[in-house]
Write a protein that holds these residues in place. Structure first.
Motif, mmCIF file in Angstrom:
data_model
loop_
_atom_site.group_PDB
_atom_site.id
_atom_site.type_symbol
_atom_site.label_atom_id
_atom_site.label_comp_id
_atom_site.label_asym_id
_atom_site.label_seq_id
_atom_site.Cartn_x
_atom_site.Cartn_y
_atom_site.Cartn_z
ATOM 1 N N TRP A 30 30.982 45.962 32.600
ATOM 2 C CA TRP A 30 30.126 44.776 32.688
ATOM 3 C C TRP A 30 28.877 44.904 31.827
ATOM 4 O O TRP A 30 27.931 44.159 32.002
ATOM 5 C CB TRP A 30 29.738 44.521 34.140
ATOM 6 N N TYR A 43 32.339 39.181 35.826
ATOM 7 C CA TYR A 43 33.174 40.359 35.598
ATOM 8 C C TYR A 43 34.419 40.391 36.487
ATOM 9 O O TYR A 43 35.547 40.481 35.998
ATOM 10 C CB TYR A 43 32.330 41.620 35.811
ATOM 11 N N TYR A 44 34.197 40.291 37.797
ATOM 12 C CA TYR A 44 35.342 40.481 38.698
ATOM 13 C C TYR A 44 36.327 39.311 38.640
ATOM 14 O O TYR A 44 37.530 39.501 38.785
ATOM 15 C CB TYR A 44 34.857 40.753 40.127
ATOM 16 N N GLN A 77 40.177 40.080 37.887
ATOM 17 C CA GLN A 77 41.251 39.645 38.778
ATOM 18 C C GLN A 77 42.242 38.748 38.049
ATOM 19 O O GLN A 77 43.447 38.825 38.260
ATOM 20 C CB GLN A 77 40.655 38.929 39.996
ATOM 21 N N LEU A 112 34.397 49.733 38.500
ATOM 22 C CA LEU A 112 34.416 48.974 39.744
ATOM 23 C C LEU A 112 33.254 49.409 40.618
ATOM 24 O O LEU A 112 33.058 50.607 40.832
ATOM 25 C CB LEU A 112 35.729 49.195 40.502
ATOM 26 N N TYR A 114 34.341 47.222 45.637
ATOM 27 C CA TYR A 114 35.624 46.691 45.183
ATOM 28 C C TYR A 114 36.746 47.722 45.241
ATOM 29 O O TYR A 114 37.910 47.380 45.054
ATOM 30 C CB TYR A 114 35.506 46.145 43.754
ATOM 31 N N TYR A 132 40.673 46.591 46.038
ATOM 32 C CA TYR A 132 41.636 46.701 44.938
ATOM 33 C C TYR A 132 42.709 47.737 45.253
ATOM 34 O O TYR A 132 43.891 47.504 45.047
ATOM 35 C CB TYR A 132 40.916 47.082 43.630
ATOM 36 N N THR A 180 35.960 35.323 44.974
ATOM 37 C CA THR A 180 35.189 36.442 45.510
ATOM 38 C C THR A 180 35.768 36.964 46.816
ATOM 39 O O THR A 180 35.483 38.086 47.199
ATOM 40 C CB THR A 180 33.697 36.088 45.719
#
Lengths: 427, 330
Positions: free
Chosen positions: A53, A87-88, A92, A106, A110, A114, B287
């Motif tokens: 990130w 970012y996430y 994903q 991560l 997370y 994950y 999220t």
């Protein structure tokens, strides 16, 4: 003529089928090692994509780290893919689209979500066979390594841990005649000092809480837990947890010691501290709060709670995607890269690297804070993370913290009401 | 470079495949004895049709399927039947407040916005000096990116922001504390409604302006000669004549308001008081790892918009006057 047209059509159809098949088959080409190699690298090197990130400036520093790692590598070449925003969401989406990067940063919160969903490569069996220093699980601070594990298995190597420390404005302490923080400080000393350092008429406040530092830290300091060690219960209504919650709500938005909610949301706590409007602020070890221009800033360990001086640490790991086509090369790259990043970031989460020399080497600006950071590292702890962590965290904030801070109920009542809801998310 | 060439070759191959498919469709239709124009027509719309099927219809249909699954994005979806809808309607404490906020916002912001747009359009329809300049000026806001205006409004609504500073003499006079706007749960909805006026001065004003300019002058002059007051002329002639445009603006306004997303995403509110349905969908899907549930809420939103549109449509016959166009040709 008609026959001719028919023949033409069938020919075209066949041709089109052939072409589609070709282009379909073509897409598998880039997975072969060396296919995207280019003229400068040896054909045997596999490209390992790394998602992070980092923003523009940090990306340059990271590239410097990667270049050194790549120069020594014989089997892989790390390619940096910075994703500074969303970012996430992007990660994903890439996983869902089966184009996940081989390596990804991560945040601790997370890892379990994950890992429990099969998105990460299990490293448990590889690490003990590896003699490289960054692969030694025992060298990592245990609470930090715990954050990279789930269900007894290791899914990543932590590259940073940022224990919370107390930054304070020396000039404001002097002006108010308050002695500077020491290791003897307790919640009570902290609260009393904050009161003396507040002068609302000047827009000056003793300290600030704003959901940060996390309330968990104070619950831990009082001997409570928000998620039990077996990850099966959320005893937020225990007397110890209530003590932590009540201390937190006695500070947050209480204008006798700390700014009001709207003042914080408009001015930002970090900026207020840098402008000399806040005397004491909790921050991560690597934060830039101690180099605000024109400000003489001291650092101290966080005040001690009823039980101990546990401090929260934000940590992040690098993990390998379960989708990687080159697990061995990705693993090699992960360990080498982790060593490189740990020599760049403060604080490297390894016991052997928690030294003053190492901190100064990584970031000379942290020289003054180094001793405090090392002491704080011994007290640090990360969140316990569960597979449904985002939901758990939202419930914990919206149904306990937010109403508590807005004075919509007592800590005891709210905690009792929210506990079953939190525990339902642990199942 | 090699990666680039590879991508380029894929790109060219796809293009060639589409071209071949077009020719195949043409040949096939000719072989089936279709007329020349028909065969050419279908062959030429094929690329668009393919894009529509792949990028619009397929995701649309797939999202319908996802609404009945438990899908965390990282693992394949699992069929759960109506569980998502059951959770949505009966168990989710955050769903109904979000629906309520979205509906109230639409009911408040759309009529107020239409009145604002009509007022602005009426002013811009006047023969004043430098009218082109004014028209451009009022259109400028809709050129700005929504995210930037959201941040701008956040600053303006701050405790010591532009709005509170401007009105501080009024607050002092009335002995009231300056409102906290987005930081006050109760004022979140009014703040968003006030902010929505920003959208008034854009496309809506232009549409209504064009429509106002098309009202036949003879009608207004005849009414004036008969002694009708300006208000009567406006209410009895202008408004009915532009009612189709008003109707269009209303339908589009309702749809846009129900999908309000950018501003509430950028503006933090206490206790999630400003979580519009679109934002809620985003949060759940991206999220909270609940993409299946998010698509279910998405379908609920679509059905809700559809119902509102149908209701407005059904009642439209009562107040929309469609004869303007035919009269003009006389």
């Amino acid at each position: 003529m008609k026959r001719g047209t028919k023949l033409f059509a069938s020919l075209l159809l066949t041709a089109s089928l052939g072409l589609t098949a070709c282009s379909g088959g073509g897409s598998s080409t880039p997975t072969q090692p060396g296919a995207g190699g280019g003229p400068s690298t040896a054909a045997a090197k596999v490209k390992i994509r790394l998602a992070t990130w980092v923003g523009a400036d940090e990306a340059k520093e990271l590239q410097g780290v990667i270049d050194k790692v790549n120069a020594k590598a014989t089997t892989y070449e790390i390619v940096s893919e910075p994703i500074p925003a969303d970012y996430y969401t992007k990660i994903q989406t890439m996983i869902a689209g089966t184009t996940a990067p081989d390596l990804m940063w991560l945040g601790a919160e997370y890892m379990a979500p994950y890992a429990s969903k099969g998105a990460l490569l299990d490293l448990t069996d590889r690490l003990p066979k590896d003699s490289r220093a960054a692969a030694k699980v025992d060298d990592y601070f245990k609470p930090v390594m715990d954050a990279a594990q789930w269900n007894g298995k290791t899914y990543g190597l932590p590259w940073i841990a940022q224990p919370v420390i107390l930054y304070y404005n020396k000039a404001l302490f002097k002006a108010a005649g308050v002695p500077e923080p020491t290791d003897d400080w307790t919640w009570q000393t902290f609260q009393d000092a904050a009161k003396k350092l507040t002068d609302k008429s000047k827009g000056q406040y003793g300290t600030t809480f704003n959901g940060w530092p996390p309330v968990q830290m104070f619950i831990w300091q009082a001997g409570g837990e928000v998620i039990s060690p077996d990850l099966k219960s959320s005893p937020v209504d225990s007397p110890e947890a209530i003590k932590g919650l009540e201390f937190y709500s006695s500070i947050i938005y209480n204008e006798a010691v700390s700014p009001a909610r709207n003042v914080i949301s408009e001015q930002g706590t970090g900026d207020m501290f840098k402008k000399g409007k806040i005397a004491m602020i909790f921050g991560g070890a690597a934060d830039d709060l101690d180099r605000a221009p024109g400000l003489d800033v001291g650092v101290a360990r966080v005040p001690k709670g009823p039980k101990d001086r546990t401090t929260f640490a934000w940590t992040a790991s690098t993990a390998i995607s379960a989708q990687t086509k080159n697990p061995q090369q990705a693993y090699d790259a992960l360990v080498d890269l982790t060593e490189g990043v740990q020599n760049w970031k403060v604080l490297a989460p390894r016991k052997s690297m928690a030294t003053k020399e190492q901190i100064i080497k990584s970031d000379p600006r942290k020289e003054k804070a180094a001793d405090v950071i090392i002491k704080a590292a011994a007290d640090m702890r990360a969140f316990r993370v569960v597979p449904r962590h985002p939901e758990w965290d939202t419930t914990f904030f919206e149904q306990l913290q937010d109403p508590l801070y807005s004075k919509k109920g007592t800590a005891a009542d709210l905690a009792k009401a929210v506990r079953p809801k939190l525990e339902a998310l642990l199942k | 470079m090699a990666a680039y060439l590879l991508t380029l070759s894929h790109w060219l191959l796809t293009g060639a495949a589409v071209l071949v498919l077009m020719l195949a469709v043409y040949g096939l239709l000719k072989a089936l004895k279709a007329r020349q124009v028909t065969a050419v027509g279908y062959a030429l719309v094929l690329p668009w049709l393919l894009g529509f099927l792949i990028w619009q219809i397929y995701p649309f249909a797939y999202s319908f399927y996802l609404a009945f699954t438990d899908y965390n994005v990282l693992q394949p979806p699992q069929w759960v039947g109506l569980a998502n809808f059951k959770h949505m309607f009966f168990d989710d404490p955050r769903f109904w407040p979000s629906v309520r906020l979205t509906l109230l916002y639409s009911f408040l912001s759309v009529p107020l916005g239409m009145i604002g747009a009509l007022g602005t359009a009426s002013l811009l329809a006047q023969e004043v000096r430098a009218v082109g300049f004014w028209r451009t000026l009022y259109y400028v806001p809709s050129v700005l990116p929504a995210a930037a205006t959201a941040l701008l409004w956040r600053f303006m609504f701050a405790g010591t922001g532009l709005i509170n500073t401007f009105f501080s003499p009024v607050y002092k006079l009335l002995h009231i504390a300056p409102p906290a706007w987005f930081s006050d749960e109760k004022l979140v909805l009014p703040s968003f409604v006030i902010m929505s006026f920003w959208g008034v001065f854009g496309a809506n004003t232009v549409i209504l302006l064009a429509s106002l300019k098309n009202v036949p002058k003879e009608l207004l002059e005849a009414a004036e000669m008969d002694g009708a007051s300006p208000w009567t002329r406006f209410a009895r002639i202008t408004v009915p004549m532009i009612s189709p445009s008003l109707f269009y603006v209303m339908i589009m306004g309702i749809i846009a308001a129900m999908q309000n997303f950018t501003a509430p995403l950028f503006i933090n509110t206490p206790g999630g008081a400003g979580t519009f349905l679109s934002v809620y969908i985003y949060q759940q899907g991206f999220t909270q790892f609940k993409m299946g549930y998010a698509t279910a809420v998405g379908w609920f939103l679509m059905v809700m918009i559809l119902i509102l549109t149908v209701i407005v449509w059904k009642f439209s016959a009562a107040y929309i006057y469609y004869e303007g166009e035919t009269r003009k040709g006389d």
